[in-house]
Every structure is written in C-alpha cells, then in structure tokens.
Design a protein around this motif. Structure first.
Motif, short mmCIF file in Angstrom:
data_model
loop_
_atom_site.label_atom_id
_atom_site.label_comp_id
_atom_site.label_asym_id
_atom_site.label_seq_id
_atom_site.Cartn_x
_atom_site.Cartn_y
_atom_site.Cartn_z
N UNK A 286 0.81 -1.22 0.00
CA UNK A 286 0.00 0.00 0.00
C UNK A 286 0.85 1.28 0.00
N UNK A 287 1.88 1.33 0.80
CA UNK A 287 2.64 2.57 0.93
C UNK A 287 3.39 2.89 -0.37
N UNK A 288 3.99 1.88 -1.00
CA UNK A 288 4.67 2.11 -2.27
C UNK A 288 3.67 2.54 -3.34
N UNK A 289 2.51 1.90 -3.35
CA UNK A 289 1.48 2.28 -4.32
C UNK A 289 1.09 3.74 -4.13
N UNK A 290 0.87 4.13 -2.87
CA UNK A 290 0.49 5.53 -2.59
C UNK A 290 1.57 6.50 -3.06
N UNK A 291 2.83 6.16 -2.82
CA UNK A 291 3.92 7.04 -3.22
C UNK A 291 3.92 7.27 -4.72
N UNK A 292 3.72 6.20 -5.48
CA UNK A 292 3.76 6.35 -6.94
C UNK A 292 2.53 7.08 -7.47
N UNK A 293 1.37 6.85 -6.88
CA UNK A 293 0.20 7.63 -7.30
C UNK A 293 0.44 9.12 -7.03
N UNK A 294 1.05 9.44 -5.91
CA UNK A 294 1.31 10.85 -5.58
C UNK A 294 2.36 11.44 -6.52
N UNK A 307 -5.94 9.66 -8.83
CA UNK A 307 -6.89 9.94 -7.74
C UNK A 307 -7.72 8.70 -7.44
N UNK A 308 -8.21 8.06 -8.50
CA UNK A 308 -9.01 6.85 -8.32
C UNK A 308 -8.19 5.75 -7.65
N UNK A 309 -6.93 5.60 -8.08
CA UNK A 309 -6.06 4.57 -7.50
C UNK A 309 -5.88 4.74 -6.01
N UNK A 310 -5.72 6.00 -5.57
CA UNK A 310 -5.58 6.22 -4.13
C UNK A 310 -6.86 5.88 -3.38
N UNK A 311 -8.00 6.13 -4.02
CA UNK A 311 -9.26 5.74 -3.40
C UNK A 311 -9.37 4.24 -3.26
N UNK A 312 -8.94 3.51 -4.29
CA UNK A 312 -8.97 2.04 -4.24
C UNK A 312 -8.08 1.53 -3.10
N UNK A 313 -6.90 2.14 -2.96
CA UNK A 313 -5.99 1.75 -1.88
C UNK A 313 -6.69 1.86 -0.52
N UNK A 314 -7.32 2.99 -0.30
CA UNK A 314 -7.98 3.22 0.99
C UNK A 314 -9.17 2.29 1.19
N UNK A 315 -9.90 2.05 0.12
CA UNK A 315 -11.03 1.12 0.21
C UNK A 315 -10.55 -0.29 0.54
N UNK A 316 -9.44 -0.69 -0.07
CA UNK A 316 -8.86 -2.01 0.20
C UNK A 316 -8.40 -2.12 1.66
N UNK A 317 -8.02 -0.99 2.23
CA UNK A 317 -7.57 -0.97 3.63
C UNK A 317 -8.72 -0.69 4.60
N UNK A 321 -14.20 6.23 4.55
CA UNK A 321 -14.39 7.68 4.73
C UNK A 321 -13.33 8.45 3.96
N UNK A 322 -12.07 8.00 4.05
CA UNK A 322 -10.99 8.68 3.34
C UNK A 322 -11.07 8.42 1.83
N UNK A 323 -11.50 7.21 1.46
CA UNK A 323 -11.58 6.86 0.03
C UNK A 323 -12.56 7.77 -0.71
N UNK A 324 -13.63 8.17 -0.05
CA UNK A 324 -14.66 8.99 -0.70
C UNK A 324 -14.07 10.25 -1.32
N UNK A 325 -13.17 10.90 -0.59
CA UNK A 325 -12.55 12.14 -1.10
C UNK A 325 -11.88 11.89 -2.44
N UNK A 326 -11.15 10.80 -2.54
CA UNK A 326 -10.40 10.53 -3.77
C UNK A 326 -11.32 10.09 -4.91
N UNK A 327 -12.35 9.31 -4.59
CA UNK A 327 -13.30 8.92 -5.62
C UNK A 327 -14.07 10.14 -6.14
#
Length: 465
Positions: A286-294, A307-317, A321-327
């Motif tokens: 998750x952390x490496x994925x987040x770094x590359x999306x950013x 943006x969508x990818x970061x939402x998926x990361x948060x949803x998977x975790x 609530x946090x995923x909604x912002x990115x979606x």
C-alpha cells in the motif's frame, strides 16, 4: 495534415523545447518542419487546443505557409468548428486549387461531420493525384471505419502500413477494425511479413507484439516486444507494452521493472508512475502504491486514474471515509467512468450515506449503461431498504446484459420472492440452477432467511437429482 513519421524521441524533444518556450514566454526559433512535428504530435494525442495554439504560433512566423493554413483548417474540423474549417480551406483552395491537401481537408471535415460517403469521395480524389501518400490511405481508413465498413478500412490501413510501418496509430486502428470484423486471427502472416522482410526492424517486432497482445497470446507478445527492445534498448513504447503484457499475466514485479524503462532517464511520465502504483496496489504494497500515485499527481494534478487509484488503496484498507474524497475527485475530473461512480457509490454506502450512494450508482448506469455493476449495486441498496419492485426493475437490466450469469438470476429470484411474485421467482431460480447449480449457495449467502423456505429447498433438490 500529413502523418509525421519522425523519430518519436526526437519529436518529443522538439515538443518539450516548444512547451518550455510557451511556459516561460521565451523567444525561440523553430523551422517549418519542426512546427509540423509539434502540431502532428498534439493532433495524434487529440490535444486539439494545443495543436491550434501551436499552429497560430507557427503562422505568426510563417504567415504564407500553405501547409500551416491547411493544418489550421484540419484542426478546426477536428475541434468541431466545421463552418470555420470550410471557410479556411476555401481560402486555401482559391490560392492553390490543385493542392491535394484541399481535398484531404474537405474529406476530414466530412468525416468529422459524419458524412462518410462524401468524405470517401474527397479522399479518393486526393489519392488519384497521390496514390502513395500513406496519410490519405490512413484518412480513408478512418472514414470507412467510422462508417462501420471495417473490411474497406482495414484494406487502407494495411496499405498505409506497407508504405510506412512505423505509425502506431495506424496499427491500433487496423487492429480495432480486424477485431470488429472478427478477422484478427487470420492476419498473423500480414504482421509477420514485416519481421521477415527486415528482422532488424524494432518497429516491425513491436507491431507484431501488438498483434499478439490483442489475441491474448501473451508469451508470443513478450517475445516480440523483447526482440524490439534488443534491437533498440531505448524503445520506450515497447517497454510500456511489455510491462502491460506482464500485468495481464499478473507478473507485477516484472511489469514494474519495464514500466521504469518506459520513459527517458529522469523524465518519468504520469502514466508510467500511475501504472507502477497500480502494480504495487495489486501486490498489496500500500505505501509504495500511494507514493507512486502521488508522484504521478505531482506531474499531472488532473490525472483522474491516480486519484481513483488512491481511493482504491484506501477502500482495500477498509478506510471508506478517506476513500470517498479521492473517488469524488476522480469523478470530478472524469465523470464518464462507470467504474469511478460505482466505486464512489460503494464507499458512500459503506459509511451510511445511502442517498449519496444511490445518486452515484444512478450516475454509473447513466454513463455506462452496459456495465452490470451499477445496476446490481443500485438494486441491492433498494432491496435492503425494502423497495423490492424498484430493485427488480433495476436488476432486470443486469440480467438482460448478462443472461448467462447465474448469480444475477439468483439475486433476481430473491428480489421476486421478497416481492411475493412466487411464480416468477421459481422461473428465475430454475434458470439459475440450469446455468450453474453449484452457485445456488449464493442465494443463501446474499439472503440467509431464504434457507428456511421448504419450497425453495425442494426445487433446488430436484435439480441436484
């Protein structure tokens, strides 16, 4: 507009130099050929506003260039301003009536307008003057393809490729036509002939790789892309497609290594970084994925996929609530994705925002009516709220889209039972059982209370026998 077949790396270098000039409001000299490369680059990328801007800058330096005046007319057509395009090309025709590009431009205008028969007449008139111009064959292919005459389109795309095999757009459109007409498998010899004629042509191996990729013959695709890279180690697009092929095989570490080679040193693209992020997401890192999306968003803040990818990361975790912002940001940037809206709907529903979830799923079905996900999820929420008839109406769309998917029929059966429509419910159950008996347990996974219904059990037992 003639298709440009310059070295793509040289073309990108020219474009970057031009963009630095524009960004810093600097004075820089470009010759006419360089402006043509810049304009073609933007047109190929469908960045028509940038292409028009580049054309106006070029005309300020070369105001009497017929080529640039024709480019401007063609770009106007591609932007949908047909009246202006007609006015501009008529002006060129009055100065140079025998210029074949006048007919080509009128053909492009007709294609954009949807008058394909007229477009073909213009292109054929231009071809009569210049039978070996690959761009005219390409435009004829586009006109026929838009007209859904795929065999005629493929014939002209193939002719264009024989003249200049290094146009990736032509390859992609040819493959699209062959897929649409179910003629892809029979064209292996056509693509292999280029490698047979020139075994040291990186582009020939690359095109063969594209062909195998479309056929889902991933091992052959990997071999072909590998050959292209052996011949030209800096063939960035070949690295990209090799990475994509590894993704299809779920070999994410190998894909990451190739994506990292799909751009010049120290010049990463937002697309490559986003793809690497998605690979790490699949690896659940998750952390490496987040770094590359950013990192992708640092280059392009409007990249909806990141943006969508970061939402998926948060949803998977399990952080909806946090995923909604990115979606929400993803759908704000690109609201035509049913996948984005469905993901937003799922997150909203998970946190109890039922009204927002229903709105998101409704939007998902508007933008992607052929995707069953939105219909199924929307209906499930209505079912949970006791709106059985509305749930039935929605799920019927999913069943129509995928009549052979047993689990949709099992859900449909449950909705009908809840609504008291027993005869229809048992008909749906029979359909579901005949499609896939083993999946009947889904009915009780979704709706445990149904396990207590004896009539339902008897019907299921009959199918077991």
């Amino acid at each position: 507009m003639n298709e440009s077949f310059e070295d793509p790396r040289a073309a990108q270098s020219t474009v970057r130099r031009y963009e630095r000039m524009v960004a810093h409001d600097e004075a820089a000299f470009f010759d006419l050929e360089e402006f043509e490369i810049i304009i073609d680059y933007y047109v190929t990328s469908a960045a028509f506003d940038k292409a028009q801007q580049a054309c106006e800058v070029a005309l300020s330096q070369y105001p009497f260039s017929t080529e640039l005046l024709i480019d401007r007319a063609q770009i106007s057509a591609m932007r949908g301003d047909y009246t202006e395009a007609e006015r501009q090309i008529s002006s060129v025709a009055s100065l140079d009536p025998d210029n074949a590009d006048v007919a080509v431009t009128r053909g492009i205008i007709a294609t954009q307008r949807g008058d394909f028969e007229e477009a073909v007449r213009f292109f054929q008139a231009a071809l009569a003057q210049n039978p070996d111009r690959e761009d005219i064959h390409f435009n004829l292919g586009l006109a026929y393809q838009s007209w859904q005459k795929y065999k005629s389109a493929a014939r002209h795309y193939k002719h264009s490729l024989r003249l200049h095999p290094d146009n990736e757009t032509t390859v992609q459109e040819l493959l699209n036509c062959l897929e649409a007409s179910n003629r892809l498998p029979e064209h292996e010899d056509f693509f292999q002939r280029f490698t047979d004629d020139d075994p040291y042509s990186a582009i020939a191996w690359y095109n063969l790789g594209q062909y195998y990729y479309r056929l889902e013959k991933y091992e052959q695709a990997i071999a072909a892309f590998d050959y292209a890279i052996v011949i030209d180690a800096d063939f960035y697009d070949a690295h990209h497609w090799l990475a994509d092929t590894y993704v299809c095989q779920q070999q994410y570490q190998r894909a990451i290594a190739e994506f990292e080679l799909s751009y010049p040193p120290n010049e990463p693209t937002d697309e490559a970084l986003c793809n690497i992020g998605e690979c790490y997401e699949k690896l659940r890192e998750w952390e490496l994925a987040r770094q590359y999306y950013r990192k992708a968003l640092d280059i392009n803040p409007d990249m909806d996929e990141a943006w969508f990818g970061q939402g998926v990361l948060l949803q998977e975790q399990e952080r909806p609530f946090e995923a909604i912002h990115f979606f929400r940001k993803a759908v704000e940037l690109y609201g035509e994705s049913g996948e984005y809206w469905s993901a937003l709907g799922a997150a909203e529903n998970q946190v109890g925002n039922v009204v927002s979830a229903l709105e998101a799923y409704e939007k998902a079905t508007e933008v992607a009516p052929d995707d069953a996900t939105g219909w199924v999820s929307w209906s499930a929420i209505l079912y949970e709220q006791g709106h059985y008839d509305e749930a039935i109406d929605l799920l019927s769309h999913a069943v129509e889209l995928h009549p052979h998917e047993a689990h949709f029929h099992y859900m449909f059966c449950a909705y009908l039972l809840a609504s008291g429509r027993l005869r229809e419910a048992y008909q749906e159950l029979e359909t579901a059982l005949s499609l896939n008996y083993e999946q009947h347990t889904l009915l009780f996974d979704y709706f445990p209370e149904l396990e207590q219904q004896p009539a339902l059990r008897r019907l299921i037992d009959q199918f077991r026998k």
